[in-house]
Design a protein around this motif. Structure first.
Motif, short mmCIF file in Angstrom:
data_model
loop_
_atom_site.label_atom_id
_atom_site.label_comp_id
_atom_site.label_asym_id
_atom_site.label_seq_id
_atom_site.Cartn_x
_atom_site.Cartn_y
_atom_site.Cartn_z
N CYS A 223 -16.23 9.81 4.55
CA CYS A 223 -16.63 8.78 5.54
C CYS A 223 -16.46 8.84 6.90
O CYS A 223 -15.34 9.27 7.16
CB CYS A 223 -16.37 7.47 5.12
N CYS B 205 -13.81 5.79 7.94
CA CYS B 205 -12.70 5.51 7.54
C CYS B 205 -11.94 6.75 6.87
O CYS B 205 -10.93 6.73 6.21
CB CYS B 205 -12.80 4.59 6.43
N CYS C 62 -19.51 5.30 4.33
CA CYS C 62 -19.46 4.52 3.24
C CYS C 62 -20.26 3.23 3.17
O CYS C 62 -20.33 2.81 4.21
CB CYS C 62 -17.95 4.70 2.69
N CYS D 30 -18.20 0.85 5.43
CA CYS D 30 -18.32 0.94 6.85
C CYS D 30 -19.80 0.77 7.19
O CYS D 30 -20.01 0.14 8.57
CB CYS D 30 -17.83 2.38 7.27
ZN ZN Z 1 -15.93 4.25 5.40
#
Ligand code: ZN
Ligand code: ZN
Length: 239
Positions: free
Chosen positions: A18, A21, A34, A37
């Motif tokens: 991601c 993150c 992801c 997020c």
């Molecule tokens: Zn993420």
């Protein structure tokens, strides 16, 4: 799983990370974030209460402090989906260092949504110039403008050229920054009567946008608005 099966699996379902993150996840083609997020992006949306001319915070019934101090007089209205915070800020950073296209897609989709149905004639990318990008070959404003064009059907017009190198904004005291970018850009061609949308990654001080908008107006544009992926409420070192 034995080693061969493991290798086959990673070939068929490569793990991506991601962009916000850094969580490893199974690659969902075309997605930068992801699920968590992606949802987090909604938490950094520019609120409806922001000043429509510059997207700075504004108290109900009071003019925005930024516009009161001069703001961006050549910019008619500003549009941006996100504040320069959290996952949105991460994506903007990835626009500079890559993976460019992956980071640009969710930003451009949200930008296109911001201006859907509004009567503009063309998108004008901020010029390739500042932050030493020529060396790295990345032009985030052109990338965003191209993707927004694909979503909206608005043509891209490369109307801005840089006139001279600006010294690094971040090394200058605030009062010198404005004069430093002044007259740094000029617009090529006849833009008479056009309603233009200047496209950039992030609006920080607004000095660059103001300078570009003024150059476009000087070349005949009827009006110029600003579309950025993000807007920084606490200022920044350039833009
Ligand atoms: Zn993420
Ligand atoms: Zn304002």
């Amino acid at each position: 799983m034995n080693r061969a099966a493991e290798a086959l699996r990673s070939l068929l379902f490569p793990l991506a990370r991601c962009l916000n993150c850094n969580e490893p996840r199974e690659l969902d083609p075309g997605s930068a974030l992801c699920d968590a997020c992606q949802t987090g992006l909604d938490g950094v949306r520019v609120p409806d209460t922001a000043c429509p001319r510059c997207l700075s915070p504004q108290r109900a019934g009071e003019p925005c402090g930024y516009c009161r101090k001069g703001g961006m007089p050549s910019v008619r209205a500003a549009y941006a989906p996100f504040l320069y915070e959290g996952a949105a800020r991460q994506l903007v950073v990835h626009l500079k260092f890559g993976p460019f296209e992956l980071a640009a897609k969710p930003l451009a989709a949200a930008m296109a949504h911001c201006i859907s149905g509004l009567p503009f004639n063309a998108l004008v990318p901020g010029p390739l110039h500042r932050r030493g990008l020529r060396a790295r070959g990345a032009n985030q404003s052109a990338l965003l403008a191209g993707l927004v064009s694909r979503e909206t059907g608005l043509p891209v017009r490369d109307a801005l050229v840089k006139r001279r190198d600006t010294r690094r904004q971040s090394r200058l005291p605030a009062e010198e920054r404005e004069t430093n970018v002044r007259l740094a850009y000029e617009a090529g061609g006849d833009l008479s009567g056009l309603r233009l949308l200047l496209v950039d990654d992030v609006r920080t001080t607004g000095a660059t946008a103001q300078d570009c908008a003024r150059a476009l107006r000087a070349a005949g544009a009827e009006d110029v608005s600003l579309l950025t992926a993000a807007v920084a409420w606490r200022g920044g070192d350039d833009g």
